[in-house]
Design an enzyme around this catalytic site. Structure first.
Site, PDB file in Angstrom:
ATOM      1  N   ASN A  43      44.251  90.783   5.771  1.00  0.00           N
ATOM      2  CA  ASN A  43      44.019  91.931   4.881  1.00  0.00           C
ATOM      3  C   ASN A  43      44.378  91.589   3.432  1.00  0.00           C
ATOM      4  O   ASN A  43      44.365  92.456   2.570  1.00  0.00           O
ATOM      5  CB  ASN A  43      44.886  93.123   5.293  1.00  0.00           C
ATOM      6  N   HIS A 131      40.591 105.892  11.133  1.00  0.00           N
ATOM      7  CA  HIS A 131      41.749 105.096  11.570  1.00  0.00           C
ATOM      8  C   HIS A 131      42.724 105.908  12.429  1.00  0.00           C
ATOM      9  O   HIS A 131      42.860 107.123  12.257  1.00  0.00           O
ATOM     10  CB  HIS A 131      42.469 104.633  10.296  1.00  0.00           C
ATOM     11  N   GLU A 175      37.100 107.530   5.803  1.00  0.00           N
ATOM     12  CA  GLU A 175      37.527 106.315   5.122  1.00  0.00           C
ATOM     13  C   GLU A 175      36.420 105.953   4.151  1.00  0.00           C
ATOM     14  O   GLU A 175      35.287 106.402   4.328  1.00  0.00           O
ATOM     15  CB  GLU A 175      37.705 105.173   6.142  1.00  0.00           C
ATOM     16  N   SER A 179      37.240 100.373   9.002  1.00  0.00           N
ATOM     17  CA  SER A 179      38.011  99.223   9.498  1.00  0.00           C
ATOM     18  C   SER A 179      37.256  98.314  10.456  1.00  0.00           C
ATOM     19  O   SER A 179      37.486  97.111  10.467  1.00  0.00           O
ATOM     20  CB  SER A 179      39.250  99.693  10.260  1.00  0.00           C
ATOM     21  N   ASP A 205      40.287 108.020   2.522  1.00  0.00           N
ATOM     22  CA  ASP A 205      41.256 106.931   2.678  1.00  0.00           C
ATOM     23  C   ASP A 205      40.608 105.621   2.215  1.00  0.00           C
ATOM     24  O   ASP A 205      39.662 105.131   2.826  1.00  0.00           O
ATOM     25  CB  ASP A 205      41.684 106.856   4.153  1.00  0.00           C
ATOM     26  N   HIS A 208      40.942  99.996   2.691  1.00  0.00           N
ATOM     27  CA  HIS A 208      40.268  98.692   2.625  1.00  0.00           C
ATOM     28  C   HIS A 208      39.517  98.479   1.316  1.00  0.00           C
ATOM     29  O   HIS A 208      38.921  97.424   1.111  1.00  0.00           O
ATOM     30  CB  HIS A 208      39.275  98.536   3.780  1.00  0.00           C
ATOM     31  N   LYS A 239      47.495  95.990   1.760  1.00  0.00           N
ATOM     32  CA  LYS A 239      46.365  95.096   2.003  1.00  0.00           C
ATOM     33  C   LYS A 239      46.045  94.306   0.727  1.00  0.00           C
ATOM     34  O   LYS A 239      46.776  93.384   0.412  1.00  0.00           O
ATOM     35  CB  LYS A 239      45.199  95.915   2.548  1.00  0.00           C
TER      36      LYS A 239
HETATM   37  C1  LIG Z   1      45.805  99.863   7.344  1.00  0.00           C
HETATM   38  C2  LIG Z   1      45.343 101.267   7.281  1.00  0.00           C
HETATM   39  C3  LIG Z   1      46.254 102.325   7.178  1.00  0.00           C
HETATM   40  C4  LIG Z   1      47.732 102.121   7.302  1.00  0.00           C
HETATM   41  O1  LIG Z   1      48.298 101.666   6.144  1.00  0.00           O
HETATM   42  P1  LIG Z   1      49.725 100.954   6.208  1.00  0.00           P
HETATM   43  O2  LIG Z   1      50.175 100.943   4.802  1.00  0.00           O
HETATM   44  O3  LIG Z   1      49.502  99.619   6.809  1.00  0.00           O
HETATM   45  O4  LIG Z   1      50.593 101.812   7.082  1.00  0.00           O
HETATM   46  C5  LIG Z   1      45.752 103.590   6.980  1.00  0.00           C
HETATM   47  N1  LIG Z   1      44.428 103.826   6.939  1.00  0.00           N
HETATM   48  C6  LIG Z   1      43.527 102.840   7.092  1.00  0.00           C
HETATM   49  C7  LIG Z   1      42.077 103.153   7.041  1.00  0.00           C
HETATM   50  C8  LIG Z   1      43.963 101.533   7.287  1.00  0.00           C
HETATM   51  O5  LIG Z   1      43.080 100.549   7.462  1.00  0.00           O
END
Ligand SMILES: *Cc1c(COP(=O)(O)O)cnc(C)c1O
Length: 383
Positions: A43, A131, A175, A179, A205, A208, A239
């Site tokens: 990541n 997610h 998102e 993912s 969200d 990524h 990430k």
């Molecule tokens: C990785 C991820 C998270 C979690 O984030 P962390 O900071 O690792 O807890 C939340 N939402 C999505 C879409 C993710 O890919």
């Protein structure tokens, strides 16, 4: 007492027992069981986590600031160092938004914001592929909950037309880059839908996409030019930003409400001030990583092109599925690629739909086009 050992053995028998892999990192390579492999499951999208120039420069500066390695408290008690508020003010300014609030992780953000904002008069409507942390947040909230088919905005529109009049508010959650498929949401279409109904809150969200997309790296909302229209814009620092933590861009009212009601914010020790300083250091440099973003897009385009017809066409990002189909075949192929020096992992149902077991490639700016050429020639020879 429950026979946990039997459950573990059942997992073993069905080939789905998880283990914490013993790995070491060496820049873009991963060392496992004596083998050195190019990491294609990372990541660290901009390749910043292994940059010793950034690390050394930051550590020199940190020595001067004397920021502690623990906050020893929740921000609501004694843990609110000025670096948090400085970072929030800076981020709000960079995004051109009223307010920003930081969290310990994306998992904290997604499991905390929804339960704080939703009540019995709230409906949450989420994309089918969001997610696990968002699903957990929805379940914790206890609110009414529906899912729309992945990226199917006609379906979402029908759901909203039918269900939204019965609720005080509807939170639509997606998102921006997904993912598992690496495809993207049409954020402007979602904004249009939001504006067509009187009571919609849009929650996006960018886990990524932050760092990776947009001319200054602010994410897909920057690229699609709709930062101002997304009520709740969430992203993580773990990430592409090579740090830890998460953020929310929102209104002053929402920020103040969350400070009063969001349990993971209130009841957990805040991230170490030194960690926030590292996040801030990277975030300030984000516009300057255009070369890294360009390289990431270049290798991603190449791999998508080469995997056309077996998953490449699904992706619109640096996350690229190579769909194999059957579980056993997928595991064998991943093992073969690992033997040939490419660290990639099989993803199987129930994480992805049945019959679509896949190798999930997650590229970084540290990867060169020659490596993609080698990888895909091996893939085409073993299939
Ligand atoms: C990785 C991820 C998270 C979690 O984030 P962390 O900071 O690792 O807890 C939340 N939402 C999505 C879409 C993710 O890919």
């Amino acid at each position: 007492m429950k026979d946990y050992n039997k459950s573990i053995n059942d997992l073993k028998a069905s080939g789905s027992l998880r283990r914490l892999p013993e790995v070491e990192h060496e820049g873009k390579y991963i060392l496992k069981e004596g083998q050195r492999m190019l990491n294609l499951s990372s990541n660290d999208y901009l390749g910043l986590a292994s940059r010793s120039d950034l690390r050394n420069d930051f550590l020199d500066k940190l020595k001067v600031t004397k920021l502690p390695l623990s906050s020893t408290s929740s921000r609501l008690l004694t843990g609110n160092y000025t670096i948090y508020t400085d970072m929030e003010t800076d981020m709000a300014k960079r995004f051109g938004r009223e307010a920003c609030l930081l969290f310990n992780s994306g998992y904290h953000a997604n499991t905390g914001i929804l339960p704080a904002l939703a009540d019995k008069q709230t409906l949450i409507v989420a994309d089918k592929l969001v997610h696990a942390s968002i699903i957990d947040g929805i379940l914790l909230s206890g609110a009414a909950f529906q899912r729309y088919k992945h990226n199917d905005y006609a379906h979402l529109e029908r759901l909203l037309a039918k269900e939204s009049p019965a609720y005080e508010q509807v939170i639509v959650v997606t998102e921006s880059i997904f993912s598992m498929d690496g495809d993207t949401a049409d954020l402007n279409r979602l904004v249009e839908l939001k504006k067509a109904f009187p009571n919609i809150i849009l929650y996006v969200d960018e886990a990524h996409a932050i760092g990776v997309r947009g001319t200054t790296g602010l994410g897909l909302a920057e690229e699609q030019n709709c930062i101002q229209d997304i009520d709740l814009l969430v992203g993580t620092f773990g990430k592409a930003l090579a740090s830890m933590g998460a953020y929310l861009l929102c209104s002053n009212v929402i920020r103040e409400y969350l400070v009063n009601t969001m349990r993971p914010l209130i009841f957990s020790t805040a991230l170490p001030p030194a960690q926030i300083a590292w996040t801030k250091y990277i975030f300030d440099l984000l516009p300057s990583f255009a070369t890294e973003r360009k390289q990431l897009h270049k290798v991603s385009n190449l791999l998508r092109e080469k995997l056309k017809g077996s998953g490449g066409e699904i992706s619109a990002s640096h996350i690229i599925p190579y769909i194999v189909g059957e579980n056993s075949d997928c595991i064998l192929k991943a093992e073969e690629l690992q033997r040939k020096g490419f660290y990639c992992l099989p993803v199987r149902p129930p994480t992805v739909p049945k019959g679509t077991a896949r190798i999930r490639f997650s590229l970084t700016a540290a990867i060169e086009t020659q490596a993609i050429d080698q990888l895909t020639s091996i893939i085409h020879n073993i299939s």
